[in-house]
Scaffold this active site. Structure first.
Site, mmCIF file in Angstrom:
data_model
loop_
_atom_site.group_PDB
_atom_site.id
_atom_site.type_symbol
_atom_site.label_atom_id
_atom_site.label_comp_id
_atom_site.label_asym_id
_atom_site.label_seq_id
_atom_site.Cartn_x
_atom_site.Cartn_y
_atom_site.Cartn_z
ATOM 1 N N TYR A 161 19.609 11.549 9.322
ATOM 2 C CA TYR A 161 18.946 12.139 8.149
ATOM 3 C C TYR A 161 19.829 11.929 6.919
ATOM 4 O O TYR A 161 19.345 11.576 5.851
ATOM 5 C CB TYR A 161 18.689 13.641 8.367
ATOM 6 C CG TYR A 161 17.957 14.242 7.194
ATOM 7 C CD1 TYR A 161 16.566 14.177 7.108
ATOM 8 C CD2 TYR A 161 18.657 14.834 6.142
ATOM 9 C CE1 TYR A 161 15.900 14.685 6.016
ATOM 10 C CE2 TYR A 161 17.995 15.346 5.041
ATOM 11 C CZ TYR A 161 16.612 15.273 4.981
ATOM 12 O OH TYR A 161 15.956 15.775 3.900
ATOM 13 N N PHE A 164 1.724 -2.808 -15.524
ATOM 14 C CA PHE A 164 1.169 -2.876 -14.185
ATOM 15 C C PHE A 164 0.403 -1.565 -13.965
ATOM 16 O O PHE A 164 0.750 -0.552 -14.557
ATOM 17 C CB PHE A 164 2.263 -3.092 -13.118
ATOM 18 C CG PHE A 164 1.644 -3.232 -11.763
ATOM 19 C CD1 PHE A 164 0.862 -4.346 -11.468
ATOM 20 C CD2 PHE A 164 1.750 -2.234 -10.811
ATOM 21 C CE1 PHE A 164 0.228 -4.453 -10.241
ATOM 22 C CE2 PHE A 164 1.117 -2.344 -9.577
ATOM 23 C CZ PHE A 164 0.350 -3.461 -9.297
ATOM 24 N N THR A 165 -0.638 -1.623 -13.133
ATOM 25 C CA THR A 165 -1.539 -0.452 -12.997
ATOM 26 C C THR A 165 -0.764 0.846 -12.744
ATOM 27 O O THR A 165 -0.947 1.840 -13.456
ATOM 28 C CB THR A 165 -2.528 -0.672 -11.831
ATOM 29 O OG1 THR A 165 -1.794 -1.072 -10.674
ATOM 30 C CG2 THR A 165 -3.555 -1.739 -12.168
ATOM 31 N N ASP A 213 11.515 -4.265 -14.082
ATOM 32 C CA ASP A 213 10.725 -4.147 -12.851
ATOM 33 C C ASP A 213 10.935 -5.451 -12.093
ATOM 34 O O ASP A 213 10.402 -6.500 -12.469
ATOM 35 C CB ASP A 213 9.248 -3.922 -13.181
ATOM 36 C CG ASP A 213 8.390 -3.781 -11.915
ATOM 37 O OD1 ASP A 213 8.880 -4.130 -10.826
ATOM 38 O OD2 ASP A 213 7.230 -3.344 -12.024
ATOM 39 N N LYS A 234 7.595 -6.163 -1.844
ATOM 40 C CA LYS A 234 7.561 -7.528 -2.355
ATOM 41 C C LYS A 234 8.980 -8.089 -2.339
ATOM 42 O O LYS A 234 9.272 -9.035 -1.645
ATOM 43 C CB LYS A 234 7.014 -7.543 -3.787
ATOM 44 C CG LYS A 234 5.559 -7.119 -3.892
ATOM 45 C CD LYS A 234 5.149 -6.921 -5.340
ATOM 46 C CE LYS A 234 3.763 -6.372 -5.477
ATOM 47 N NZ LYS A 234 2.719 -7.380 -5.590
ATOM 48 N N ARG A 282 -8.688 -8.111 -10.567
ATOM 49 C CA ARG A 282 -7.672 -7.743 -11.550
ATOM 50 C C ARG A 282 -8.319 -7.908 -12.919
ATOM 51 O O ARG A 282 -8.193 -8.922 -13.581
ATOM 52 C CB ARG A 282 -6.431 -8.637 -11.444
ATOM 53 C CG ARG A 282 -5.664 -8.514 -10.153
ATOM 54 C CD ARG A 282 -4.705 -7.352 -10.050
ATOM 55 N NE ARG A 282 -5.275 -6.039 -9.924
ATOM 56 C CZ ARG A 282 -4.613 -4.981 -9.459
ATOM 57 N NH1 ARG A 282 -3.381 -5.067 -9.074
ATOM 58 N NH2 ARG A 282 -5.187 -3.794 -9.397
ATOM 59 N N PHE A 323 -9.993 1.634 -8.947
ATOM 60 C CA PHE A 323 -10.222 0.411 -8.174
ATOM 61 C C PHE A 323 -9.812 0.557 -6.717
ATOM 62 O O PHE A 323 -10.285 -0.159 -5.862
ATOM 63 C CB PHE A 323 -9.469 -0.775 -8.802
ATOM 64 C CG PHE A 323 -7.979 -0.572 -8.873
ATOM 65 C CD1 PHE A 323 -7.417 0.092 -9.948
ATOM 66 C CD2 PHE A 323 -7.145 -1.037 -7.872
ATOM 67 C CE1 PHE A 323 -6.049 0.290 -10.019
ATOM 68 C CE2 PHE A 323 -5.774 -0.850 -7.930
ATOM 69 C CZ PHE A 323 -5.230 -0.173 -9.012
HETATM 70 N N1 F0G Z 1 5.494 -3.220 -10.084
HETATM 71 C C1 F0G Z 1 4.875 -4.385 -9.850
HETATM 72 C C2 F0G Z 1 5.133 -5.558 -10.733
HETATM 73 C C3 F0G Z 1 3.997 -4.493 -8.762
HETATM 74 O O1 F0G Z 1 3.388 -5.651 -8.532
HETATM 75 C C4 F0G Z 1 3.776 -3.363 -7.937
HETATM 76 C C5 F0G Z 1 2.840 -3.418 -6.835
HETATM 77 C C6 F0G Z 1 4.456 -2.174 -8.228
HETATM 78 C C7 F0G Z 1 5.313 -2.145 -9.305
HETATM 79 C C8 F0G Z 1 4.258 -0.950 -7.393
HETATM 80 O O2 F0G Z 1 4.894 -1.109 -6.181
HETATM 81 O O3 F0G Z 1 3.020 -1.040 -4.508
HETATM 82 O O4 F0G Z 1 5.402 -0.708 -3.821
HETATM 83 O O5 F0G Z 1 4.222 1.029 -5.111
HETATM 84 N N2 F0G Z 1 1.956 -4.305 -6.707
HETATM 85 C C9 F0G Z 1 1.036 -4.384 -5.580
HETATM 86 C C10 F0G Z 1 0.105 -5.552 -5.775
HETATM 87 C C11 F0G Z 1 0.304 -3.124 -5.308
HETATM 88 O O6 F0G Z 1 -0.772 -5.721 -4.915
HETATM 89 O O7 F0G Z 1 0.245 -6.323 -6.711
HETATM 90 P P1 F0G Z 1 4.341 -0.426 -4.831
#
Ligand code: F0G
Length: 482
Positions: free
Chosen positions: A80, A132-133, A223, A266, A389, A455
């Protein structure tokens, strides 16, 4: 790795690995896919994976691990608190980025949650090359707003610019003058700019933009979720960097930033995340959020097995042979589709091949979600799952009207080391078929519309019986068994 030369034919991208473990795929018959699409509310996020032939939704958490990554999992140190795995991960990240302070998180958006919780106050502005979303949703939820200052050329779908993710330095200066430096919570630069088609940002541009931020005492945040693709482009498209190793370029980029965060789904080929913080005081100030929202400071919600795998994944990311395959497969797919007349976002970037839906189904109005419709049609006609997108991925304006996306795309992600060239050729073939039948595709409307990140879980229906008609044409060409 430059493309491998061929003796007697045009070169094709090459897998620099061999397959050791496989997962069986099924291609459902066409009519079953139609039923599954209705069940999923015409939202590809709501399909079951077992009903999909080519899952090109995302590269997130679905990259193939190497043998070395899998074997590293066996030595994971379960504890832990004080796990040796954490100290190994921290040391590896320090070796790569030169920052010793690591806050572990369960994934990328958790990093965004913590950074924005700590840094964004109501009325604050966050400067970005592009949003980013999830990064935007966290900021607006806290009453902040995002200024997207990507260069205008970055939003032009067809182009041959090498770095479409570059931020416009004049717009940055104007934004600082307008908002006042004190009102700017931070500048966030996104490597491999996701929502404009995985387009890279140059080192030169990152340096110039962060120099301006520093002049004004503005915190700089990278990022790095898509940094691995970006690094490939820095090395292959940026003249001044061509003789540097990937590790050297990574360190040059890292040195520009106060904070670096990443989605390990990623970056690192695993599942997890982390925030590297240069300043000790800021680092300690954010520790509380980790223990409150993520987990103890030595695992942050991650499985230690995944952490061990990612340590090797980070190392593999410094290998040009490993990071070049994604962009090379994408370049092939984009080039071939472009030759066939399909409107693609060019040049090919990282992450995936992107179809310009606004152009391809220009007869569908923005408020009937062109990219959402096209991505649904692609599942119907081939069992291929892509991701919308575009406008559907945006949130409505405060007055309830649609926020029309500046770019309306369908993304066909290439999870790293997963798909073969013949599978890629199949995708090219089905996209071309759909292009030739594009006028048969119609729009969608919401039947269930969540307020935030709609989405992901929203449900829609077709505005007419276009899916049935499209399937009839498809079956006439391919038969009803595929
Ligand atoms: N920043 C970028 C540039 C991303 O592409 C993503 C995730 C995140 C932050 C958030 O990271 O998913 O680990 O919480 N992109 C995914 C995609 C969801 O399908 O492009 P996460």
């Amino acid at each position: 790795m430059p493309e491998i030369k061929f003796y007697n034919r045009a070169p094709v991208p090459m897998e620099m690995h061999k397959v050791k473990i496989v997962q069986k795929l099924t291609l459902l018959p066409a009519k079953k896919r139609l039923q599954k699409m209705y069940d999923a509310g015409f939202n590809t996020f709501l399909l079951h994976n077992s009903d999909i032939f080519m899952d090109m939704l995302t590269d997130s958490g679905v990259n193939a691990m190497s043998d070395n990554m899998q074997s590293a999992m066996l030595r994971a140190d379960d504890a832990y608190a004080g796990s040796e795995t954490f100290y190994r991960m921290r040391a590896k990240l320090e070796e790569i980025f030169g920052i010793p302070n690591l806050l572990p998180t369960h994934q990328g958006r958790a990093c965004e949650h913590i950074l924005s919780q700590h840094l964004v106050k109501p009325g604050n502005c966050v400067i970005m090359n592009y949003h980013f979303t999830t990064s935007k949703a966290h900021i607006t939820r806290l009453g902040g707003h995002v200024e997207e200052l990507v260069k205008d050329e970055g939003l032009v779908p067809k182009s041959n610019l090498p770095f479409k993710g570059n931020i416009d330095l004049d717009k940055v200066r104007a934004c600082i003058a307008k908002e006042g430096a004190d009102n700017i919570a931070y500048m966030r630069l996104e490597a491999g700019t996701n929502l404009i088609g995985g387009q890279p940002i140059s080192y030169e541009n990152m340096k110039a933009a962060t120099d301006i931020a520093k002049e004004h005492g503005i915190l700089t945040v990278l990022d790095a979720s898509l940094l691995q693709d970006n690094l490939y482009f820095n090395k292959t498209r940026e003249e001044a960097l061509k003789d540097k190793s990937v590790a050297e370029i990574t360190r040059m980029i890292a040195d520009l930033f106060d904070v670096i965060y990443f989605s390990g789904r990623k970056f690192g080929f695993g599942r997890g995340g982390g925030i590297l913080v240069r300043d000790e005081a800021l680092f300690h100030a954010m520790e509380d959020y980790i223990t409150m929202f993520e987990g103890f400071l030595t695992y942050g919600g991650m499985s230690v097995k995944e952490m061990e795998a990612m340590i090797i994944g980070f190392e593999e990311t410094m290998d040009i042979d490993v990071i070049s395959q994604g962009p090379q497969f994408i370049a092939h797919c984009v080039r071939e589709l472009d030759k066939l007349g399909v409107p693609m976002i060019t040049p090919g970037g990282g992450l995936g091949a992107h179809i310009d839906a606004r152009q391809m189904v220009s007869h569908i109005p923005s408020n009937e979600y062109p990219a959402g419709s096209l991505v649904a049609a692609l599942y119907l006609c081939g069992g291929i799952r892509g991701m919308e997108r575009g406008t559907l991925s945006e949130e409505r304006n405060p007055d309830g009207t649609e926020h029309i996306a500046s770019v309306e795309m369908v993304r066909l992600a290439f999870p790293r080391r997963v798909f073969t060239l013949s599978q890629t050729e199949y995708v090219i073939d089905r996209v071309k078929w759909l292009y030739d039948h594009r006028h048969m595709i119609g729009g969608l409307r919401f039947v269930h519309e969540p307020k935030t990140l709609r989405f992901f879980t929203g449900k829609l229906e077709p505005v007419s019986d276009w899916p049935e008609k499209l399937m009839e044409a498809y079956i006439a060409d391919f038969g009803d068994d595929q």
